[in-house]
Design a protein around this motif. Structure first.
Motif, PDB file in Angstrom:
ATOM      1  N   THR A 211       0.640  -1.367  -0.090  1.00 30.87           N
ATOM      2  CA  THR A 211       0.180   0.304  -0.064  1.00 30.87           C
ATOM      3  C   THR A 211       1.236   1.118  -0.210  1.00 30.87           C
ATOM      4  O   THR A 211       2.250   1.177   0.901  1.00 30.87           O
ATOM      5  N   ILE A 212       0.530   2.268  -0.812  1.00 27.81           N
ATOM      6  CA  ILE A 212       1.495   4.071  -0.889  1.00 27.81           C
ATOM      7  C   ILE A 212      -0.073   4.754  -0.745  1.00 27.81           C
ATOM      8  O   ILE A 212      -0.796   4.815  -0.953  1.00 27.81           O
ATOM      9  N   VAL A 213       0.589   5.476  -0.262  1.00 32.50           N
ATOM     10  CA  VAL A 213       0.161   6.708   0.211  1.00 32.50           C
ATOM     11  C   VAL A 213       1.047   8.218  -0.298  1.00 32.50           C
ATOM     12  O   VAL A 213       2.307   7.985   0.987  1.00 32.50           O
ATOM     13  N   PHE A 214       0.620   8.741  -1.497  1.00 28.94           N
ATOM     14  CA  PHE A 214       1.672   9.384  -1.965  1.00 28.94           C
ATOM     15  C   PHE A 214       0.862  11.044  -2.067  1.00 28.94           C
ATOM     16  O   PHE A 214       0.185  11.780  -2.846  1.00 28.94           O
ATOM     17  N   VAL A 215       1.980  11.531  -2.020  1.00 31.63           N
ATOM     18  CA  VAL A 215       1.802  13.336  -1.534  1.00 31.63           C
ATOM     19  C   VAL A 215       2.679  14.023  -2.897  1.00 31.63           C
ATOM     20  O   VAL A 215       3.600  13.994  -2.078  1.00 31.63           O
ATOM     21  N   SER A 216       2.036  15.003  -3.256  1.00 34.43           N
ATOM     22  CA  SER A 216       2.797  14.966  -4.545  1.00 34.43           C
ATOM     23  C   SER A 216       2.095  16.613  -4.902  1.00 34.43           C
ATOM     24  O   SER A 216       0.491  16.546  -4.772  1.00 34.43           O
ATOM     25  N   HIS A 217       3.029  17.259  -5.404  1.00 36.51           N
ATOM     26  CA  HIS A 217       2.362  18.988  -5.669  1.00 36.51           C
ATOM     27  C   HIS A 217       2.141  18.509  -7.613  1.00 36.51           C
ATOM     28  O   HIS A 217       2.308  19.414  -8.645  1.00 36.51           O
ATOM     29  N   ASN A 218       3.066  17.034  -8.047  1.00 34.19           N
ATOM     30  CA  ASN A 218       3.450  16.826  -9.324  1.00 34.19           C
ATOM     31  C   ASN A 218       2.227  16.273 -10.033  1.00 34.19           C
ATOM     32  O   ASN A 218       1.928  14.976  -9.615  1.00 34.19           O
ATOM     33  N   MET A 219       1.122  16.930 -10.727  1.00 33.20           N
ATOM     34  CA  MET A 219      -0.175  15.913 -10.813  1.00 33.20           C
ATOM     35  C   MET A 219       0.595  15.868 -11.696  1.00 33.20           C
ATOM     36  O   MET A 219      -0.443  14.214 -12.283  1.00 33.20           O
ATOM     37  N   ALA A 220       1.472  15.318 -12.654  1.00 33.40           N
ATOM     38  CA  ALA A 220       1.640  14.494 -13.547  1.00 33.40           C
ATOM     39  C   ALA A 220       1.854  12.891 -13.037  1.00 33.40           C
ATOM     40  O   ALA A 220       1.483  11.944 -13.265  1.00 33.40           O
ATOM     41  N   ALA A 221       2.970  12.951 -12.028  1.00 36.35           N
ATOM     42  CA  ALA A 221       3.527  11.992 -11.034  1.00 36.35           C
ATOM     43  C   ALA A 221       2.288  11.332 -10.097  1.00 36.35           C
ATOM     44  O   ALA A 221       1.966  10.123 -10.031  1.00 36.35           O
TER      45      ALA A 221
END
Length: 416
Positions: A211-221
Motif C-alpha cells: 500500500t502506498i500513500v503519496f503526497v505530491s504537487h506534481n500532477m503528472a506523477a
C-alpha cells in the motif's frame, strides 16, 4: 472481502497559535513550537492563543494494495495527516487504524540518526520495521546500489547533503518491504533522474501488492501512479475518488482563485480608468498552465480595457513567494518599452529563463496613468514551479534553499 490497510475515522488535529503570530508557510512548524512553549507559560491554559485546526474530520479507508494520492495546497493538512499515520504526532480527535508495518519518508533525514553512518542507519531502520539482521543483509546491496551513495556509506549521515539523505532514505523505505509506504513531497529535493527512478520503484512496490500513500504537487506523477486521489483543502477532505477527477477539482480551485482576482476583489485598488480584465500564464509551447519549469521560458499576459483611450501608461508585475516576499520585479520602465495603449489589448511579459526554485507563487500587477494608479491587483495569478532544468540533472533547490536560481559553475585550482 477486501482487507483494509488504513482506516481513518473523524481524524482531527488542533494546534494552538499565539495571537498575532504571522501566518505563513511555516505556520505549522511555529504552531508546534508554540505548543512546547505553552508547557512553561500561561498559554498552556489557552490564554493568548487561537486554535488552528490543521486537520478536521478526515474519514476514509484504504484497502491493502491500493496506491492513493494526497493533494492540496500548502497548509491543506497533507503532511499533518501523514504524520498522524506515521505515529509521529497524535490526533486531537478521531482514530486511525494501521494494519501492517509502516515505512515513511516525510522530511529529509526522517528516521535517521545523524551521528550514525549510512550503513548503520540502514540496519537501524530495518530493526524499527521489525526485520532481522539476516533479512536486512539480503536487501542491503540492493539498497546501496539504488541510492548511488556507496562511496559515502560509512560517513555519518549528518554530513550528507539533503539530496544524499533523500536517496538513502527513499531506498531504505522502498526496499525493506513495508506493508505501507507513506511518501511526502520530500522527493522534490532529489534530482530529476532520481525522481524518475523513485517513481518507477514506487510503481514496482505497488504492483507487489503493498500500500502506498503519496503526497505530491506534481500532477503528472500523481496521475501516473495513483488510481485514487484524496483532495484536502483547509484541513478537510473535499474530494475522494478517481485521480482524473481529483486533479480537475484541484486545478479548478486554482483557476477559481485566479478568476476571482478580477471581480469583487476587496484588495483591488485604483480608479479603474484603465483596468485589467484577466491573466494567463503560458509555458514555452504557448499552452496555458499553472505549472512551470525552472530554467524554461514562460509568459504572463494581462488583458486590459481602456475606455477613455489613454495613450501612455506605466505598468509592472511582481512575483511573490509563499511568504509574500517579492522574488522578481518586472517593470515597463526597466526595459524601456514604449507602446500606445488601445481601447482593449494585452500586455505580455516574456521571461526567458524562469529563475525560481520549486514552490508556489502569486503574481501582483499594477498600471498607472500620469502617475496615478488606475488598477492594482495583489493576487492576479497563481502558479507553481514543480520541476527544473536549470542545473541539468543535479539537485533541484526548493524555496527553502533560496529565492532565486542563479546559473553558475564551480572551478578548482590546486595550489602549486
Amino acid at each position: 472481502m477486501s482487507t483494509p490497510a488504513i482506516r481513518v475515522n473523524g481524524l482531527s488535529k488542533m494546534y494552538r497559535v499565539a495571537r498575532g503570530r504571522r501566518r505563513g508557510s511555516n505556520m505549522l512548524r511555529e504552531a508546534l513550537a508554540d505548543s512546547v512553549r505553552a508547557l512553561w507559560r500561561r498559554e498552556r491554559n489557552g490564554k493568548g492563543t487561537d486554535p488552528l485546526w490543521a486537520l478536521r474530520g478526515a474519514t476514509f479507508t484504504i484497502e491493502r494494495g491500493d496506491v492513493v494520492g494526497l493533494i492540496g495546497h500548502n497548509g491543506a493538512g497533507k503532511s499533518t495527516l501523514l504524520k498522524i499515520l506515521s505515529r509521529i504526532t497524535a490526533p486531537t480527535e478521531g482514530r486511525a487504524e494501521i494494519y501492517g508495518k509502516v515505512s515513511s519518508l516525510l522530511e529529509v533525514g526522517t528516521g535517521f540518526h545523524p551521528e550514525l553512518t549510512g550503513r548503520e542507519n540502514i540496519y537501524l531502520n530495518g530493526a524499527i520495521l521489525g526485520m532481522t539482521k539476516r533479512e536486512i543483509d539480503r536487501k542491503f546491496d540492493e539498497i546501496v546500489a539504488f541510492s548511488e551513495i556507496e562511496r559515502f556509506l560509512d560517513m555519518p549521515v549528518k554530513r550528507y547533503s539533503s539530496g544524499m539523505q533523500v536517496r538513502l532514505a527513499f531506498s531504505v523505505a522502498a526496499h525493506l518491504e513495508p506493508d505501507i509506504l507513506l511518501v511526502d513531497e520530500v522527493l522534490a529535493v532529489g534530482d530529476a533522474a532520481f525522481q524518475r527512478k523513485s517513481l518507477g520503484k514506487m510503481s514496482g512496490v505497488a504492483q507487489s501488492g503493498r500500500t502506498i500513500v503519496f503526497v505530491s504537487h506534481n500532477m503528472a506523477a500523481i496521475h501516473n501512479l495513483c488510481r485514487r486521489t484524496i483532495v484536502l483543502r483547509g484541513g478537510r477532505i473535499v474530494f475522494d475518488g478517481p485521480t482524473d477527477e481529483a486533479i480537475k477539482e484541484y486545478l479548478g480551485f486554482i483557476e477559481a482563485q485566479a478568476a476571482r482576482a478580477f471581480e469583487d476583489n476587496p484588495a483591488r485598488l485604483g480608479d479603474g480608468s484603465v483596468r485589467f480584465t484577466g491573466a494567463t500564464i503560458t509555458d514555452e509551447t504557448g499552452k496555458a498552465t499553472q505549472f512551470l519549469i525552472a530554467g524554461r521560458p514562460a509568459t504572463v499576459s494581462f488583458t486590459y480595457e481602456n475606455p477613455q483611450r489613454f495613450r501612455r501608461a506605466v505598468w509592472g508585475m511582481k512575483i511573490h513567494n509563499q511568504l509574500g516576499v517579492v522574488v522578481a520585479d518586472f517593470h515597463s520602465l526597466y526595459t524601456g518599452v514604449d507602446v500606445e495603449l488601445a481601447e482593449r489589448g494585452t500586455l505580455s511579459c516574456h521571461i526567458l529563463n524562469l529563475p525560481l526554485p520549486l514552490g508556489h507563487y502569486r503574481i501582483s500587477v499594477w498600471i498607472t496613468v500620469y502617475g496615478r494608479v488606475t488598477d492594482s491587483i495583489p493576487n492576479a495569478a497563481l502558479f507553481e514551479v514543480q520541476s527544473s532544468v536549470f542545473f541539468g540533472a543535479m539537485r533541484t533547490p526548493t524555496a527553502r534553499d533560496c529565492t532565486n536560481l542563479v546559473q553558475h559553475e564551480w572551478r578548482h585550482e590546486p595550489a602549486v
